[in-house]
Scaffold this active site. Sequence first.
Site, PDB file in Angstrom:
ATOM      1  N   ALA A   1    -100.336  18.090 -48.914  1.00 46.26           N
ATOM      2  CA  ALA A   1    -100.850  17.686 -50.234  1.00 46.26           C
ATOM      3  C   ALA A   1    -102.200  18.323 -50.494  1.00 46.26           C
ATOM      4  O   ALA A   1    -102.817  18.908 -49.593  1.00 46.26           O
ATOM      5  CB  ALA A   1    -100.964  16.168 -50.327  1.00 46.26           C
ATOM      6  N   ASN A   2    -102.646  18.240 -51.719  1.00 45.94           N
ATOM      7  CA  ASN A   2    -104.004  18.609 -52.109  1.00 45.94           C
ATOM      8  C   ASN A   2    -104.811  17.341 -52.363  1.00 45.94           C
ATOM      9  O   ASN A   2    -104.260  16.294 -52.678  1.00 45.94           O
ATOM     10  CB  ASN A   2    -103.999  19.468 -53.378  1.00 45.94           C
ATOM     11  CG  ASN A   2    -103.497  20.872 -53.111  1.00 45.94           C
ATOM     12  OD1 ASN A   2    -103.674  21.391 -52.021  1.00 45.94           O
ATOM     13  ND2 ASN A   2    -102.868  21.469 -54.118  1.00 45.94           N
TER      14      ASN A   2
END
Length: 401
Positions: free
Chosen positions: A211-212
């Site tokens: 994820a970011n």
Amino acid sequence: MVLSGKHILLIISGGIAAYKSLDLIRRLRERGAKVTPVMTESAKEFITPLAVGALSATHVFTDLFSRQDEQDVGHIRLARDCDLVIVAPATADLMAKMANGLANDLASTVLLATDRPVLVAPAMNPKMWAAKATKRNTETLKADGVHFTGPMAGEMAEKGEAGLGRMGEPLQIVEAAERVLDDRPKPLAGKKAIVTSGPTYEPIDPVRYIANRSSGKQGHAIAVALAELGANVTLISGPVAIDDPQQVATIHVERAEEMLDAVLSHLPADIAVMVAAVADWRTTTSVDQKIKKQSMNQPMALQLTENPDILKIVGHHANRPNIVIGFAAETQDIEKNGRLKLERKGADIIVANDVSTASGVMGGDRNRVKIISRTGTDIWPDLDKHEVARNLAALIAEKIS
């Protein structure tokens, strides 16, 4: 400010959430509104008229049969001498009275007699909110033109109780009141907008993901700002810890491919603002069981493949929106990388910002952006993310006109 000089009649009914009304009064007055409180008898079991009067700096009305207050038909004067009636908290009992036209105390009589907009902030146990009678009453009130804000999901006052029924926070109610009273022009009325927000989660196994770091605060704020200018907004959100904006339709997704499908299913549109921090890669294979940690001599290797480039697909789509805006989260060469992205993705504007750790942008409440277009770069000062959103919505309205 929308509320400056406005007269708000605040009806406080009997529920534990009545304590929030004290802060609500303060927030409304901070924005220049005059607040006249009306309290039900049961409300006085939770907070005192003395506290309410001290914060509102005015008389608190409680009794339908008060000789002093009713000598000039005070309930009719209260019902008409205001710009907006807010009911916070609104109990199931008071909502039932409103829906059925009952008027047996000051609060319900004022509500039946008013010809001003009414904003209701429900607060009750989740079972009460889900009850068929409450659902019927809510639909009746909405059909009658009553505005709603909330309820929200969360823990209840009762031990072990949680769900949908919490009264919205004071600032959420203030924002709803501003929307009801906002008579500014709606330059985006009739326009359809798509906004993506938050991160995507790309599963490695059932417990791990790629994820970011994105809170969704900027994307959600932009969706709200476009809606405030009249746009019909669909917000497509990855996993975030913030509430859905009430004035837009929100679709929840997790993976980049799901976000792309949701975006494409809402084309054609007039405006697309791709704010989401989409993970660039996902694993080539998906596993159903947790991957066990290997020995220190056997490092873990993941096979990755690129995720679809949602901004690029939308920017070159046959049903391309009239305005396509992308975000460039960079840690170096902000403008250079933003301009390269503008050309590659087929966007009209790239909103570029510095997301290095020192900037505090990721997860924070403020942002400093550069607006990059084919005609040049406009550098905006450090602003609250809601201010960035309003400025960007105004820019979109200017360009789409």
